[in-house]
Design a protein around this motif. Sequence first.
Motif, PDB file in Angstrom:
ATOM      1  N   VAL A 127      51.252 -49.650  57.761  1.00 59.48           N
ATOM      2  CA  VAL A 127      51.448 -50.240  59.134  1.00 59.48           C
ATOM      3  C   VAL A 127      52.887 -50.697  59.708  1.00 59.48           C
ATOM      4  CG1 VAL A 127      50.608 -51.977  60.978  1.00 59.48           C
ATOM      5  CG2 VAL A 127      49.409 -50.977  59.385  1.00 59.48           C
ATOM      6  N   LYS A 136      51.249 -46.541  62.350  1.00 57.07           N
ATOM      7  CA  LYS A 136      50.538 -46.572  61.780  1.00 57.07           C
ATOM      8  C   LYS A 136      50.245 -44.905  60.984  1.00 57.07           C
ATOM      9  CE  LYS A 136      45.902 -44.980  63.980  1.00 57.07           C
ATOM     10  NZ  LYS A 136      44.279 -45.069  63.950  1.00 57.07           N
ATOM     11  N   SER A 185      48.770 -42.135  68.588  1.00 56.53           N
ATOM     12  CA  SER A 185      47.422 -42.726  67.605  1.00 56.53           C
ATOM     13  C   SER A 185      46.383 -42.512  68.915  1.00 56.53           C
ATOM     14  CB  SER A 185      46.843 -44.723  67.195  1.00 56.53           C
ATOM     15  OG  SER A 185      45.860 -45.020  66.935  1.00 56.53           O
ATOM     16  N   THR A 243      50.679 -47.408  67.798  1.00 54.39           N
ATOM     17  CA  THR A 243      48.886 -47.686  67.833  1.00 54.39           C
ATOM     18  C   THR A 243      49.845 -48.956  69.516  1.00 54.39           C
ATOM     19  OG1 THR A 243      49.564 -49.930  66.419  1.00 54.39           O
ATOM     20  CG2 THR A 243      48.157 -47.311  65.855  1.00 54.39           C
ATOM     21  N   TRP A 292      53.130 -40.516  61.025  1.00 53.55           N
ATOM     22  CA  TRP A 292      52.954 -41.764  61.280  1.00 53.55           C
ATOM     23  C   TRP A 292      53.032 -42.118  63.293  1.00 53.55           C
ATOM     24  CZ3 TRP A 292      53.222 -46.725  59.731  1.00 53.55           C
ATOM     25  CH2 TRP A 292      53.995 -46.987  58.348  1.00 53.55           C
TER      26      TRP A 292
END
Length: 161
Positions: free
Chosen positions: A101, A130, A48, A139, A136
Amino acid sequence: MKHFFLAALIALPLPALADDEADILTTIHGIATAADAQDWHRLDLKLSDHVILNRLSLETEEGARVDEQTVVDVWAELLSRFDQTTHAITEIEITGNSTVVARATAQYHATYRLDAQTWEQKGQLDYILKNTNDGWQVTALNTTPEWENRPLSDLLAPQPY
């Protein structure tokens, strides 16, 4: 009629969840594969924009919330010191999953080789992922070492000749 509705309710969300789980597994395995191949662009795609790590590097016990490029840079600097790295990720369990999530845990076995020396570490990984427009992404990643054959610093220390 009652059985028809039950069957329809069960059947509808399963393909989406199965696809999500497959994509989550691909992301988790993809991080290890990209790191071992030193494919830093592919690694960047699995992270992320900002990642929370309990250990920024295996050399430290300091955690941080950093941008994905910092993670890539730190890992690239460390892993490029070795002749070969292998990160085996096993026993992945997706413990919570929505369409946005997910949480997952896994066991890892890292092996780093430098000249004729080897460093190994085993432990647990805890992920928060996430779902983004790019798929995907991780994070948060918590690394809990449970065993190592020796300190990594011993392998990186200059060897007397």
